[in-house]
Design a protein around this motif. Structure first.
Motif, PDB file in Angstrom:
ATOM      1  N   GLY A 114      12.546  26.241   4.335  1.00  0.00           N
ATOM      2  CA  GLY A 114      12.413  25.349   3.348  1.00  0.00           C
ATOM      3  C   GLY A 114      10.890  23.712   4.147  1.00  0.00           C
ATOM      4  O   GLY A 114      11.666  23.899   5.031  1.00  0.00           O
ATOM      5  N   ARG A 115      10.540  22.942   3.087  1.00  0.00           N
ATOM      6  CA  ARG A 115      10.156  21.689   3.268  1.00  0.00           C
ATOM      7  C   ARG A 115      10.343  20.676   2.816  1.00  0.00           C
ATOM      8  O   ARG A 115       9.999  21.027   1.031  1.00  0.00           O
ATOM      9  CB  ARG A 115       9.034  22.232   4.104  1.00  0.00           C
ATOM     10  N   TRP A 116      11.563  19.819   2.924  1.00  0.00           N
ATOM     11  CA  TRP A 116      10.830  18.354   2.240  1.00  0.00           C
ATOM     12  C   TRP A 116      10.008  17.411   2.342  1.00  0.00           C
ATOM     13  O   TRP A 116       9.830  17.476   3.174  1.00  0.00           O
ATOM     14  CB  TRP A 116      12.418  17.966   1.761  1.00  0.00           C
ATOM     15  N   SER A 117       9.247  17.020   1.291  1.00  0.00           N
ATOM     16  CA  SER A 117       8.186  16.000   1.835  1.00  0.00           C
ATOM     17  C   SER A 117       9.557  14.254   2.175  1.00  0.00           C
ATOM     18  O   SER A 117      10.595  14.912   1.307  1.00  0.00           O
ATOM     19  CB  SER A 117       7.409  15.516   0.530  1.00  0.00           C
ATOM     20  N   ALA A 118       8.916  13.350   2.492  1.00  0.00           N
ATOM     21  CA  ALA A 118      10.491  12.168   2.485  1.00  0.00           C
ATOM     22  C   ALA A 118      10.675  12.213   0.777  1.00  0.00           C
ATOM     23  O   ALA A 118      10.750  11.684   0.905  1.00  0.00           O
ATOM     24  CB  ALA A 118       9.070  10.887   3.220  1.00  0.00           C
ATOM     25  N   ARG A 119       9.257  11.797  -0.318  1.00  0.00           N
ATOM     26  CA  ARG A 119       9.994  11.587  -1.415  1.00  0.00           C
ATOM     27  C   ARG A 119      10.590  12.239  -2.083  1.00  0.00           C
ATOM     28  O   ARG A 119      11.885  11.803  -2.259  1.00  0.00           O
ATOM     29  CB  ARG A 119       8.420  11.986  -2.509  1.00  0.00           C
ATOM     30  N   ARG A 120      10.593  13.334  -1.636  1.00  0.00           N
ATOM     31  CA  ARG A 120      11.750  14.723  -2.486  1.00  0.00           C
ATOM     32  C   ARG A 120      13.259  14.022  -1.615  1.00  0.00           C
ATOM     33  O   ARG A 120      13.628  13.949  -1.987  1.00  0.00           O
ATOM     34  CB  ARG A 120      11.777  16.017  -1.626  1.00  0.00           C
ATOM     35  N   VAL A 121      13.617  13.732  -0.207  1.00  0.00           N
ATOM     36  CA  VAL A 121      14.237  13.133   0.418  1.00  0.00           C
ATOM     37  C   VAL A 121      14.890  11.985  -0.418  1.00  0.00           C
ATOM     38  O   VAL A 121      15.792  12.015   0.099  1.00  0.00           O
ATOM     39  CB  VAL A 121      14.327  13.335   2.378  1.00  0.00           C
ATOM     40  N   PHE A 122      13.819  11.340  -0.689  1.00  0.00           N
ATOM     41  CA  PHE A 122      14.707   9.736  -1.051  1.00  0.00           C
ATOM     42  C   PHE A 122      14.773   9.693  -2.563  1.00  0.00           C
ATOM     43  O   PHE A 122      16.464   9.310  -2.992  1.00  0.00           O
ATOM     44  CB  PHE A 122      13.444   9.083  -1.582  1.00  0.00           C
ATOM     45  N   MET A 123      14.628  11.081  -3.211  1.00  0.00           N
ATOM     46  CA  MET A 123      15.441  11.411  -4.529  1.00  0.00           C
ATOM     47  C   MET A 123      16.910  12.095  -4.219  1.00  0.00           C
ATOM     48  O   MET A 123      17.274  12.415  -5.179  1.00  0.00           O
ATOM     49  CB  MET A 123      13.896  12.023  -5.342  1.00  0.00           C
ATOM     50  N   HIS A 124      16.532  12.567  -3.338  1.00  0.00           N
ATOM     51  CA  HIS A 124      18.153  13.472  -2.387  1.00  0.00           C
ATOM     52  C   HIS A 124      18.622  12.267  -2.278  1.00  0.00           C
ATOM     53  O   HIS A 124      20.245  12.644  -2.900  1.00  0.00           O
ATOM     54  CB  HIS A 124      17.531  14.927  -1.638  1.00  0.00           C
ATOM     55  N   ILE A 125      18.473  11.740  -2.390  1.00  0.00           N
ATOM     56  CA  ILE A 125      19.808  10.894  -1.483  1.00  0.00           C
ATOM     57  C   ILE A 125      20.038   9.744  -2.688  1.00  0.00           C
ATOM     58  O   ILE A 125      20.998   9.606  -3.044  1.00  0.00           O
ATOM     59  CB  ILE A 125      18.872   9.776  -0.610  1.00  0.00           C
ATOM     60  N   MET A 126      19.099   9.858  -3.768  1.00  0.00           N
ATOM     61  CA  MET A 126      19.425   9.201  -4.387  1.00  0.00           C
ATOM     62  C   MET A 126      20.143   9.249  -5.652  1.00  0.00           C
ATOM     63  O   MET A 126      21.184   9.634  -6.405  1.00  0.00           O
ATOM     64  CB  MET A 126      18.093   8.847  -5.782  1.00  0.00           C
ATOM     65  N   LEU A 158      11.731   1.912   5.096  1.00  0.00           N
ATOM     66  CA  LEU A 158      10.959   3.293   5.252  1.00  0.00           C
ATOM     67  C   LEU A 158      10.313   3.491   3.925  1.00  0.00           C
ATOM     68  O   LEU A 158       9.231   3.681   4.048  1.00  0.00           O
ATOM     69  CB  LEU A 158      12.688   4.446   5.040  1.00  0.00           C
ATOM     70  N   VAL A 159      11.521   3.040   2.815  1.00  0.00           N
ATOM     71  CA  VAL A 159      10.893   3.576   1.458  1.00  0.00           C
ATOM     72  C   VAL A 159       9.584   2.314   1.516  1.00  0.00           C
ATOM     73  O   VAL A 159       8.055   2.938   1.560  1.00  0.00           O
ATOM     74  CB  VAL A 159      12.115   3.570  -0.184  1.00  0.00           C
ATOM     75  N   ARG A 160      10.213   1.258   2.045  1.00  0.00           N
ATOM     76  CA  ARG A 160       8.375   0.851   1.821  1.00  0.00           C
ATOM     77  C   ARG A 160       7.282   0.438   2.726  1.00  0.00           C
ATOM     78  O   ARG A 160       6.538   0.299   2.379  1.00  0.00           O
ATOM     79  CB  ARG A 160       9.356  -1.063   1.948  1.00  0.00           C
ATOM     80  N   THR A 161       7.752   1.212   3.980  1.00  0.00           N
ATOM     81  CA  THR A 161       7.000   1.275   4.631  1.00  0.00           C
ATOM     82  C   THR A 161       6.147   2.642   5.902  1.00  0.00           C
ATOM     83  O   THR A 161       5.105   3.157   6.185  1.00  0.00           O
ATOM     84  CB  THR A 161       6.853   0.652   6.211  1.00  0.00           C
ATOM     85  N   LEU A 162       6.811   3.583   4.695  1.00  0.00           N
ATOM     86  CA  LEU A 162       6.839   4.636   5.442  1.00  0.00           C
ATOM     87  C   LEU A 162       4.389   5.383   5.036  1.00  0.00           C
ATOM     88  O   LEU A 162       5.042   5.345   3.917  1.00  0.00           O
ATOM     89  CB  LEU A 162       7.335   6.113   4.790  1.00  0.00           C
ATOM     90  N   PRO A 163       3.861   5.860   5.761  1.00  0.00           N
ATOM     91  CA  PRO A 163       2.171   5.503   5.357  1.00  0.00           C
ATOM     92  C   PRO A 163       2.178   6.570   3.933  1.00  0.00           C
ATOM     93  O   PRO A 163       0.990   6.438   3.030  1.00  0.00           O
ATOM     94  CB  PRO A 163       2.040   5.690   6.283  1.00  0.00           C
ATOM     95  N   ASP A 164       3.036   7.711   4.569  1.00  0.00           N
ATOM     96  CA  ASP A 164       2.618   8.486   3.499  1.00  0.00           C
ATOM     97  C   ASP A 164       3.908   9.117   2.735  1.00  0.00           C
ATOM     98  O   ASP A 164       4.533   9.829   3.381  1.00  0.00           O
ATOM     99  CB  ASP A 164       2.240   9.534   3.880  1.00  0.00           C
ATOM    100  N   LEU A 165       4.084   9.236   1.549  1.00  0.00           N
ATOM    101  CA  LEU A 165       5.443   9.966   1.635  1.00  0.00           C
ATOM    102  C   LEU A 165       5.734  11.593   1.144  1.00  0.00           C
ATOM    103  O   LEU A 165       6.386  12.105   0.444  1.00  0.00           O
ATOM    104  CB  LEU A 165       5.244   9.405  -0.204  1.00  0.00           C
ATOM    105  N   ASN A 166       4.207  11.648   1.438  1.00  0.00           N
ATOM    106  CA  ASN A 166       4.332  13.595   0.922  1.00  0.00           C
ATOM    107  C   ASN A 166       4.364  13.928   2.655  1.00  0.00           C
ATOM    108  O   ASN A 166       3.967  15.054   2.779  1.00  0.00           O
ATOM    109  CB  ASN A 166       2.520  13.609   0.529  1.00  0.00           C
ATOM    110  N   ALA A 189      21.335   1.348   3.467  1.00  0.00           N
ATOM    111  CA  ALA A 189      20.676   1.352   2.956  1.00  0.00           C
ATOM    112  C   ALA A 189      19.774   0.404   3.079  1.00  0.00           C
ATOM    113  O   ALA A 189      18.574   0.912   2.886  1.00  0.00           O
ATOM    114  CB  ALA A 189      21.707   0.863   2.122  1.00  0.00           C
ATOM    115  N   ALA A 190      19.505  -1.063   3.881  1.00  0.00           N
ATOM    116  CA  ALA A 190      18.449  -1.638   4.676  1.00  0.00           C
ATOM    117  C   ALA A 190      17.581  -0.809   5.607  1.00  0.00           C
ATOM    118  O   ALA A 190      16.213  -0.568   5.481  1.00  0.00           O
ATOM    119  CB  ALA A 190      19.244  -2.600   5.246  1.00  0.00           C
ATOM    120  N   ARG A 191      18.055   0.607   6.407  1.00  0.00           N
ATOM    121  CA  ARG A 191      17.202   1.143   6.960  1.00  0.00           C
ATOM    122  C   ARG A 191      16.227   1.443   5.831  1.00  0.00           C
ATOM    123  O   ARG A 191      15.030   1.708   6.469  1.00  0.00           O
ATOM    124  CB  ARG A 191      17.998   1.988   7.908  1.00  0.00           C
ATOM    125  N   THR A 192      17.155   2.404   5.395  1.00  0.00           N
ATOM    126  CA  THR A 192      16.118   3.340   4.095  1.00  0.00           C
ATOM    127  C   THR A 192      15.173   3.014   3.469  1.00  0.00           C
ATOM    128  O   THR A 192      14.351   3.172   3.328  1.00  0.00           O
ATOM    129  CB  THR A 192      17.390   3.875   3.279  1.00  0.00           C
TER     130      THR A 192
END
Length: 177
Positions: free
Chosen positions: A141-153, A118-126, A112-115
């Motif tokens: 298919g392709r997923w954005s970082a934003r979509r991956v974070f929402m999928h984890i959630m 990433l949420v805090r520092t990834l330059p582009d969520l797109n 969770a700390a690693r994730t």
């Protein structure tokens, strides 16, 4: 006050972190005051146990975080997996005798700390990555970082519900109510 792209991105990151923390809390809360034996106990028709769910959610979150950075190489080609590899993958749902609930909870905290970092520092969520080969993903298919974070959630929230049912069947304890 002027709303800038940076302000919106900061607000989005805060929202993602807050929701991830909320769902992780409820999942971990289902294991409060349990022994390792209780964490390994099946209480429903399902094979799922509380310890196994924590272990699984941590492994899946770790894989998705790696996917954001490295793409589909973070996941196996499920269509090419051998029976042994499938069995090993299924082990991610089992709290083995040589594992402890405290150990899998500590690993989950590390993941969770690693994730969160990433949420805090990834330059582009797109930024997007091609999805790995698997029957449950759309080909190409392709997923954005934003979509991956929402999928984890979403996955964490879904498994929190499973965990709540397992815990209630174990000893009557509930997360809410």
């Amino acid at each position: 006050m002027t709303t800038t792209a940076a302000t919106l991105l900061d607000a989005e990151r805060s929202d993602l972190l807050e929701m991830l923390a909320k769902h992780r809390f409820f999942l971990r809360f289902t294991t409060r005051e349990l022994t390792d034996e209780q964490a390994r106990t099946r209480t429903t028709a399902s094979e799922l146990t509380l310890g196994g769910l924590i272990k699984h959610v941590a492994a899946v979150e770790a894989n998705w975080a790696t996917f954001i950075l490295d793409g589909p190489e973070a996941a196996p080609d499920f269509s090419a997996m051998t029976e042994e590899e499938i069995a090993a993958w299924g082990d991610a749902f089992v709290l083995r005798p040589d594992e402890t609930l405290a150990g899998v909870l500590a690993e989950y905290e590390r993941v969770a700390a690693r994730t969160d970092e990433l949420v805090r520092t990834l330059p582009d969520l797109n930024v997007t990555q091609p999805l790995p080969q698997a029957p449950w993903f759309e080909p190409g298919g392709r997923w954005s970082a934003r979509r991956v974070f929402m999928h984890i959630m979403t996955e964490t929230a879904q498994h929190s519900g499973h965990a709540d049912i397992i815990r209630e069947c174990l000893d009557g304890a509930k997360s809410m109510g």
